[in-house]
Design a protein around this motif. Structure first.
Motif, PDB file in Angstrom:
ATOM      1  N   LYS A  83       1.998   2.484  -3.085  1.00 35.37           N
ATOM      2  CA  LYS A  83       0.841   2.644  -4.169  1.00 35.37           C
ATOM      3  C   LYS A  83       0.743   1.282  -5.232  1.00 35.37           C
ATOM      4  O   LYS A  83       0.449   1.851  -6.636  1.00 35.37           O
ATOM      5  CB  LYS A  83       1.242   3.621  -4.510  1.00 35.37           C
ATOM      6  CG  LYS A  83       1.269   5.111  -3.808  1.00 35.37           C
ATOM      7  CD  LYS A  83       0.049   5.626  -4.000  1.00 35.37           C
ATOM      8  CE  LYS A  83       0.533   6.622  -3.161  1.00 35.37           C
ATOM      9  NZ  LYS A  83       0.200   6.964  -1.278  1.00 35.37           N
ATOM     10  N   GLU A  93      -8.232   8.377   3.417  1.00 34.48           N
ATOM     11  CA  GLU A  93      -7.201   8.602   3.400  1.00 34.48           C
ATOM     12  C   GLU A  93      -6.617   9.391   4.486  1.00 34.48           C
ATOM     13  O   GLU A  93      -6.707   8.753   5.404  1.00 34.48           O
ATOM     14  CB  GLU A  93      -7.692   9.847   2.653  1.00 34.48           C
ATOM     15  CG  GLU A  93      -8.754  10.757   3.386  1.00 34.48           C
ATOM     16  CD  GLU A  93      -9.258  12.025   2.768  1.00 34.48           C
ATOM     17  OE1 GLU A  93      -8.951  12.653   2.664  1.00 34.48           O
ATOM     18  OE2 GLU A  93      -9.607  11.534   1.851  1.00 34.48           O
ATOM     19  N   GLN A 103     -13.059   2.966   0.394  1.00 31.57           N
ATOM     20  CA  GLN A 103     -12.981   3.711  -0.272  1.00 31.57           C
ATOM     21  C   GLN A 103     -12.431   5.071  -0.092  1.00 31.57           C
ATOM     22  O   GLN A 103     -12.218   6.141  -0.831  1.00 31.57           O
ATOM     23  CB  GLN A 103     -14.368   3.911  -1.454  1.00 31.57           C
ATOM     24  CG  GLN A 103     -13.961   1.830  -2.444  1.00 31.57           C
ATOM     25  CD  GLN A 103     -15.900   2.309  -3.036  1.00 31.57           C
ATOM     26  OE1 GLN A 103     -16.538   2.461  -2.054  1.00 31.57           O
ATOM     27  NE2 GLN A 103     -15.148   2.051  -4.602  1.00 31.57           N
ATOM     28  N   LEU A 134       0.557  -1.346   0.225  1.00 30.00           N
ATOM     29  CA  LEU A 134       0.874   0.294  -0.056  1.00 30.00           C
ATOM     30  C   LEU A 134       0.918   1.335  -0.206  1.00 30.00           C
ATOM     31  O   LEU A 134       0.535   2.317  -0.912  1.00 30.00           O
ATOM     32  CB  LEU A 134      -1.168   0.126   1.730  1.00 30.00           C
ATOM     33  CG  LEU A 134      -1.948  -0.989   0.849  1.00 30.00           C
ATOM     34  CD1 LEU A 134      -2.807  -1.300   2.593  1.00 30.00           C
ATOM     35  CD2 LEU A 134      -3.108  -0.908   0.406  1.00 30.00           C
ATOM     36  N   GLY A 172      -5.223   1.056   5.539  1.00 31.27           N
ATOM     37  CA  GLY A 172      -6.489   0.169   4.467  1.00 31.27           C
ATOM     38  C   GLY A 172      -6.621  -1.582   4.484  1.00 31.27           C
ATOM     39  O   GLY A 172      -6.221  -2.327   3.738  1.00 31.27           O
ATOM     40  N   SER A 182      -4.293  -0.954  -3.732  1.00 31.18           N
ATOM     41  CA  SER A 182      -5.087   0.255  -3.200  1.00 31.18           C
ATOM     42  C   SER A 182      -5.719   0.137  -1.283  1.00 31.18           C
ATOM     43  O   SER A 182      -5.778  -1.822  -1.968  1.00 31.18           O
ATOM     44  CB  SER A 182      -6.294   0.589  -3.486  1.00 31.18           C
ATOM     45  OG  SER A 182      -7.172  -0.381  -4.147  1.00 31.18           O
TER      46      SER A 182
END
Length: 478
Positions: A16, A57, A54, A13, A64, A19
């Motif tokens: 990147k 952040e 989703q 994660l 995640g 996700s």
């Protein structure tokens, strides 16, 4: 995508490469593929998990990473049943502190796992809804009471899950399912929002694939909580920093006065081999005694049912949960509790009520509390000679369904090595240390000083580095 360790997911994660939604979808796919056979989950919140992933952040220690919770941990807006008919339709108006902490760290809850009803059992056969199967041998139990959480991690459906441990309910299923199970020191992790079984014994902890993952999760869920009066005012520590991979100079205590006659020969050989590997890696092996631990099972089965009798009095059909029809208030009470509770829960409520009743309190409950003090003092004396105490996690590998369910004493003796640490409030961990010839996992238990999880994790992680094998894929993986 295959569900990896917490560390591997976090690295992916951070780069990147993936996700949070990718990992949630991977977890849900594994559940869809395997849970029909394993039956680890009582509730899967697929759409909620996707929305949480989703919306993620920012930053967090577990940002995640998907996970599961034992179904005695309250989750706002999501069913929490403790695997009991009496709470079959209960949806809490609040979440447990650990659930809030994991959400704040960026973890993504995918579902709630099966368990023995109200955490009373060692095989997950006492669930009111389904029998969870051991991913390594589907005709064997996964252990209990946190069998659903252990099986979900072992089968690769989630990288980690939380359970609760009252007398071994994290460590014993971890041993049976070939995963790491950590019971922190009593008070290290908030119990707010945990449906109580025995309040002076219950503690929440993680199931993971590796010791390092357990350190990550413990870091996220530990810390003082003003909502829990038994929460210790201890600072949150960097548990991963303790994982040096080195045991040089560490003193490993081997108990010489435990009755090992009921220990399976393959379990004893695997544990002896683990001790030898620790010694070869530079640890010093020290002989110690825990003379009062022979009374631990008897002590536990007075204290825990007594506290359960008190805690479960709230399920009366009046305030929440199941309500059965009755012409009088007393008849409604009787029918609600008769229909709502399973056999093992009723058994323990009756034992506990008897132990607390007039004329028997001093003879049973008070004497058990005095014995608990002696057991704790034995550990204090032992830790003057050693840093970590090593035993088998359970006397046998996983057993077949039905093998012990009709013999409560045989079932209770499954926790003979795990119960003393709960009575003393100490941290304990189970790490896979071998397999039987038939392919059943064997667990090594380590117990540490109160609030010294750093040393405990260091020793367990170092053993993991030198044990010389990786756990093979379970049977359910095909």
């Amino acid at each position: 995508m295959t569900i990896h360790s917490v560390k591997a997911i976090l690295e992916s994660l951070q780069k990147k490469e993936t996700s949070p939604l990718d990992w949630v979808e991977a977890s849900l796919a594994e559940i869809a593929n395997k849970d029909g056979k394993v039956q680890a989950f009582l509730h899967v919140d697929a759409e909620g998990a996707r929305q949480r992933a989703q919306a993620l952040e920012g930053s967090g220690g577990l940002l995640g990473v998907p996970y599961a919770l034992k179904d005695n941990l309250c989750t706002e807006g999501m069913p929490t049943t403790a695997a009991s008919r009496i709470l079959e339709n209960y949806i809490p108006p609040y979440s447990a502190t650990v659930a809030n902490k994991l959400a704040a760290a960026g973890g993504v809850l995918v579902g709630k796992t099966n368990m023995d009803e109200f955490a009373m059992g060692s095989s997950t056969e006492n669930s009111a809804f389904q029998k969870t199967r051991n991913p390594y041998h589907l005709d064997h139990v996964p252990g209990g009471s946190s069998g659903g959480s252990a099986a979900a991690v072992a089968a690769g459906m989630v990288p980690f899950a939380l359970g609760s441990d009252t007398g071994g309910s994290i460590r014993q299923p971890a041993s049976f399912c070939g995963v790491v199970g950590l019971k922190p020191t009593y008070g290290r992790v908030s119990r707010f929002g945990l449906i109580a079984f025995a309040s002076s014994l219950d503690q929440i902890g993680p199931f993971t694939r590796t010791v390092e993952d357990a350190a990550y999760v413990l870091q996220a869920i530990s810390g003082h909580d003003p909502l829990d009066s038994t929460s210790a005012p201890q600072p949150t520590e960097d548990f991963t920093a303790a994982l040096t991979g080195d045991v040089k100079g560490l003193r490993i205590g081997v108990v010489t006065d435990f009755d090992m006659s009921g220990v399976d020969p393959e379990v004893k050989a695997a544990v002896d081999g683990a001790i030898a590997k620790l010694q070869a890696a530079g640890a010093e092996v020290v002989e110690i005694q825990l003379p009062h631990s022979q009374y631990a099972v008897a002590t536990y089965y007075l204290i825990a049912p007594a506290e359960a009798s008190s805690n479960l009095a709230r399920y009366d059909g009046v305030r929440y949960g199941k309500r059965a029809a009755g012409e009088t208030l007393l008849e409604m009470y009787e029918r609600t509790r008769s229909e709502g509770f399973g056999i093992e829960v009723k058994r323990r409520i009756m034992i506990g009520t008897y132990a607390l009743s007039s004329g028997y309190y001093d003879a049973y409950y008070l004497r058990a509390q005095k014995m608990r003090t002696l057991i704790r003092q034995d550990y204090e004396a032992a830790f003057e000679k050693c840093d970590v105490i090593v035993t088998p996690t359970a006397p046998t590998p996983a057993f077949r369904f039905g093998e012990k369910v009709d013999n409560p004493l045989q079932m209770y003796l499954n926790d003979v090595f795990t119960i003393p640490a709960n009575l003393a409030g100490l941290p304990g961990i189970s790490v896979p240390c071998g397999l039987t010839q038939s392919g059943l996992p064997i667990g090594l238990q380590m117990v540490g000083r109160a609030f010294d999880e750093r040393t405990l994790l260091r020793a367990a992680h170092a053993y993991e580095q030198v044990r010389g094998f990786e756990m093979p894929a379970p049977e359910v993986n095909g």
